[in-house]
Design a protein around this motif. Structure first.
Motif, PDB file in Angstrom:
ATOM      1  N   GLY A   1     -16.384 -38.950   8.964  1.00 28.77           N
ATOM      2  CA  GLY A   1     -15.471 -40.061   8.666  1.00 28.77           C
ATOM      3  C   GLY A   1     -14.266 -39.593   7.870  1.00 28.77           C
ATOM      4  O   GLY A   1     -13.846 -40.266   6.931  1.00 28.77           O
ATOM      5  N   GLY A   2     -13.728 -38.434   8.255  1.00 29.62           N
ATOM      6  CA  GLY A   2     -12.576 -37.901   7.526  1.00 29.62           C
ATOM      7  C   GLY A   2     -12.975 -37.368   6.162  1.00 29.62           C
ATOM      8  O   GLY A   2     -12.286 -37.613   5.173  1.00 29.62           O
ATOM      9  N   PHE A   3     -14.096 -36.652   6.112  1.00 26.47           N
ATOM     10  CA  PHE A   3     -14.576 -36.022   4.857  1.00 26.47           C
ATOM     11  C   PHE A   3     -14.883 -37.079   3.794  1.00 26.47           C
ATOM     12  O   PHE A   3     -14.626 -36.884   2.605  1.00 26.47           O
ATOM     13  CB  PHE A   3     -13.559 -34.992   4.339  1.00 26.47           C
ATOM     14  N   ARG A   4     -15.434 -38.211   4.254  1.00 26.96           N
ATOM     15  CA  ARG A   4     -15.748 -39.298   3.310  1.00 26.96           C
ATOM     16  C   ARG A   4     -17.213 -39.674   3.267  1.00 26.96           C
ATOM     17  O   ARG A   4     -17.671 -40.268   2.311  1.00 26.96           O
ATOM     18  CB  ARG A   4     -14.920 -40.544   3.661  1.00 26.96           C
TER      19      ARG A   4
ATOM     20  N   TYR B   1     -12.672 -28.602  14.240  1.00 25.57           N
ATOM     21  CA  TYR B   1     -12.170 -29.443  13.142  1.00 25.57           C
ATOM     22  C   TYR B   1     -12.336 -30.922  13.518  1.00 25.57           C
ATOM     23  O   TYR B   1     -12.721 -31.742  12.688  1.00 25.57           O
ATOM     24  CB  TYR B   1     -10.699 -29.126  12.874  1.00 25.57           C
TER      25      TYR B   1
ATOM     26  N   LEU C   1      -8.549 -24.502   9.170  1.00 25.68           N
ATOM     27  CA  LEU C   1      -7.115 -24.718   8.913  1.00 25.68           C
ATOM     28  C   LEU C   1      -6.373 -23.378   8.874  1.00 25.68           C
ATOM     29  O   LEU C   1      -5.215 -23.288   9.275  1.00 25.68           O
ATOM     30  CB  LEU C   1      -6.909 -25.472   7.596  1.00 25.68           C
TER      31      LEU C   1
ATOM     32  N   LEU D   1      -8.484 -41.018  13.155  1.00 25.54           N
ATOM     33  CA  LEU D   1      -8.969 -41.910  12.100  1.00 25.54           C
ATOM     34  C   LEU D   1      -8.017 -43.040  11.761  1.00 25.54           C
ATOM     35  O   LEU D   1      -8.435 -44.031  11.190  1.00 25.54           O
ATOM     36  CB  LEU D   1      -9.264 -41.100  10.833  1.00 25.54           C
ATOM     37  N   GLU D   2      -6.733 -42.882  12.041  1.00 33.92           N
ATOM     38  CA  GLU D   2      -5.805 -43.898  11.581  1.00 33.92           C
ATOM     39  C   GLU D   2      -5.198 -44.746  12.687  1.00 33.92           C
ATOM     40  O   GLU D   2      -4.999 -45.931  12.502  1.00 33.92           O
ATOM     41  CB  GLU D   2      -4.718 -43.242  10.724  1.00 33.92           C
ATOM     42  N   GLN D   3      -4.896 -44.117  13.824  1.00 34.59           N
ATOM     43  CA  GLN D   3      -4.236 -44.879  14.873  1.00 34.59           C
ATOM     44  C   GLN D   3      -5.122 -45.968  15.461  1.00 34.59           C
ATOM     45  O   GLN D   3      -6.322 -45.793  15.641  1.00 34.59           O
ATOM     46  CB  GLN D   3      -3.772 -43.944  15.987  1.00 34.59           C
ATOM     47  N   MET D   4      -4.477 -47.124  15.722  1.00 39.58           N
ATOM     48  CA  MET D   4      -5.148 -48.235  16.390  1.00 39.58           C
ATOM     49  C   MET D   4      -4.261 -48.669  17.548  1.00 39.58           C
ATOM     50  O   MET D   4      -3.037 -48.586  17.459  1.00 39.58           O
ATOM     51  CB  MET D   4      -5.246 -49.442  15.447  1.00 39.58           C
TER      52      MET D   4
ATOM     53  N   PRO E   1      -3.891 -32.721   9.497  1.00 40.93           N
ATOM     54  CA  PRO E   1      -3.306 -34.052   9.293  1.00 40.93           C
ATOM     55  C   PRO E   1      -3.037 -34.786  10.607  1.00 40.93           C
ATOM     56  O   PRO E   1      -3.280 -35.980  10.710  1.00 40.93           O
ATOM     57  CB  PRO E   1      -2.008 -33.736   8.539  1.00 40.93           C
TER      58      PRO E   1
ATOM     59  N   SER F   1      -6.301 -36.087  11.887  1.00 39.71           N
ATOM     60  CA  SER F   1      -6.742 -37.228  11.072  1.00 39.71           C
ATOM     61  C   SER F   1      -6.034 -38.490  11.533  1.00 39.71           C
ATOM     62  O   SER F   1      -6.639 -39.556  11.660  1.00 39.71           O
ATOM     63  CB  SER F   1      -6.403 -37.008   9.594  1.00 39.71           C
ATOM     64  N   GLU F   2      -4.730 -38.355  11.759  1.00 39.84           N
ATOM     65  CA  GLU F   2      -3.944 -39.499  12.182  1.00 39.84           C
ATOM     66  C   GLU F   2      -4.454 -40.020  13.527  1.00 39.84           C
ATOM     67  O   GLU F   2      -4.706 -41.211  13.685  1.00 39.84           O
ATOM     68  CB  GLU F   2      -2.491 -39.042  12.319  1.00 39.84           C
TER      69      GLU F   2
ATOM     70  N   ALA G   1     -13.939 -26.386   7.041  1.00 36.47           N
ATOM     71  CA  ALA G   1     -12.641 -27.003   7.354  1.00 36.47           C
ATOM     72  C   ALA G   1     -11.507 -26.108   6.864  1.00 36.47           C
ATOM     73  O   ALA G   1     -10.503 -25.924   7.548  1.00 36.47           O
ATOM     74  CB  ALA G   1     -12.551 -28.387   6.718  1.00 36.47           C
TER      75      ALA G   1
END
Lengths: 325, 325
Positions: free
Chosen positions: A168-171, A160, A187, A201-204, A194, A197-198, A183
């Motif tokens: 790019g997160g299914f984009r 996954y 799951l 793709l999201e954490q900095m 999720p 993804s966090e 996917a």
């Protein structure tokens, strides 16, 4: 999958008929490279085989959460003085991408090359290349399913991760119906989609966010609102404590502004050279702009290195983008 | 779907046995509300029925790209002096959420209530409530499939938009295997998933990006790195030309910093009141923090309105978050 049945069969045979393997991926491994390495390792352990997973360098810190990621040997820190006869290369578009791990291939080495890059030149003894796949993880999902082996949670999580990061997160435009179906099946194995993804793709990091903020403070826009750019130099890195790879993703901010056709990130190398990353909303072929300056890439994502001072480089690149608008 | 077969059958019967319908959704409609309204309209046209689609107010500008979105009547600009007997409510957790569109329901109105909110109180004459669904779009996909009607590209595009926006681009915890499977099937109809992701999840207006930058410039962090916050006031809005809804999403930046447990956005209402949005990485139940101040929400996303000056409100909220850490 049917169209690649012969390759799947060959790959299966290669995995089953030998006892010891070296599993490698490309230099500066990304999510798909690490995940694919781990999943091949897991598959080999299911088959009762011995194997070593190796990369030329360290794997990205965030990949630590993937089971057995600590078992991927970082060749730059832990030399191996053995060579191997049976090699599995994952996610490598050509032989060179294996980096220094190729020093571990014996002279008579047999290579199974599993990859999804359309530019893969089939350097393996056996090649399982599926151009339509969004990620090598997608091919491995099919191979393992073909072999009738049931996934465990760790393997499903790794796959996954490969899918998530390479799309790019299914984009990205490689997000096919097959990607989403795969996917979905992963799951079903209980993967925390999720959470992944966090993490990926999201954490900095705090320095990364500070660098982004600093870059956005200097964001510029052409008079017609179609070109937008930001710049980053060494002072920005040292002032924020950010590292080089923290620049990744910044170019998407100018590019994602409504009305902007081309977003640019200028990275000052020194007084005499600047690297430019270019992203297009679709109308402008930035690969053409990059080629003009000796660089390369794709229609919507390209880059080049230019000699000159920042101001001068910006002027020349903007001029060339305008010519393509 | 089997578990809801009776409800699906009832809904189908309701749609088939009447000739004229009013289709409404909730006030301040989001992606799922607009998409679901349009898809029900499309379904009724497939059945050869007459219908009017209405919302209390305007639909978000970006939704313009969805086919027939201009046919959704904005009641605030275009009054209707007719009432309807057969109503279809989509994505409304309770009757109040229909807003002023309920003035168009006749006294003897029969309501079909299609929704996915677990808190839906079953206010309809007929209720098709699927709590497990991530979006009303997911329920409509199943209903239309149940009815044996083939999707066209416009309907599939609207449904994908509903799924995409209600799952935050397949990233929220409601991203089930079923969501991904449905998305896969919709892509098979030729939906431009990546284009929709770009439009609905990535694009920002220039003022919106300027507001984000301004907010990030003032980002604060607690000494232990576990709480981070930003503030926005009217001056920020006027200086950047941003509008109120441009604040959405900003709170994710402090929240997404590695190591941060709680991210906060303080919106100054005036000299005497401040609204706070709270996001948790999982450990802290921000709904409890919000409740302490008379607000509410979920474990990971909550909000409250506090009386007081900004400095004072920040101090009190941080204190309360620290008590929960």
């Amino acid at each position: 999958m049917q169209t690649h049945e012969q390759e799947f069969r060959q790959a299966q045979q290669f995995l089953k008929e030998h006892d010891q393997f070296l599993v490698v991926s490309h230099v500066q491994p990304d999510g798909d490279a690490v995940s694919s390495t781990l999943v091949v390792g897991w598959l080999l352990s299911c088959l009762g085989k011995k194997y070593v997973m190796v990369n030329e360098g360290p794997i990205p810190k965030r990949m630590d959460i993937l089971e057995n990621s600590e078992d991927i040997v970082d060749l730059s820190r832990q030399p191996i003085d053995e060579t191997f006869d049976h090699i599995i290369c994952v996610d490598c578009a050509d032989f060179k991408r294996t980096g220094k791990t190729s020093l571990l291939f014996s002279e008579r080495a047999c290579i199974l090359n599993i990859d999804h890059h359309p530019t893969n030149n089939g350097f393996g003894t056996f090649n399982l290349i599926v151009e339509k796949a969004a990620a090598t993880a997608e091919i491995l999902f099919d191979l393992i399913t073909f072999m009738g082996i049931k996934f465990n949670l760790a393997a499903a999580t790794a796959l996954y991760t490969g899918l998530l990061t390479d799309t790019g997160g299914f984009r990205y435009s490689n997000t096919s119906p097959k990607v989403m179906e795969t996917a979905s099946k992963l799951l079903e194995y209980g993967v925390d989609g999720p959470g992944l993804s966090e993490l990926f793709l999201e954490q900095m990091t705090f320095p990364q966010l500070k660098l982004l903020t600093r870059a956005l403070n200097g964001l510029q826009m052409s008079g017609d609102g179609k070109i937008s750019w930001v710049t980053v130099d060494d002072e920005d890195l040292s002032a924020t404590g950010a590292i080089h790879e923290d620049m990744e993703g910044i170019v998407n901010y100018p590019r994602n502004i409504l009305g902007v056709e081309v977003g640019l990130l200028f990275k000052v190398i020194d007084e005499t050279a600047v690297k430019v990353s270019m992203r297009s909303a679709g109308k402008v072929d930035v690969a053409r702009v990059a080629q003009h300056f000796g660089g390369g890439g794709h229609v919507r994502a390209a880059g080049a290195r230019l000699e000159g001072r920042l101001d001068d480089v910006i002027r020349r690149v903007i001029e060339q983008v305008k010519a393509e608008l």
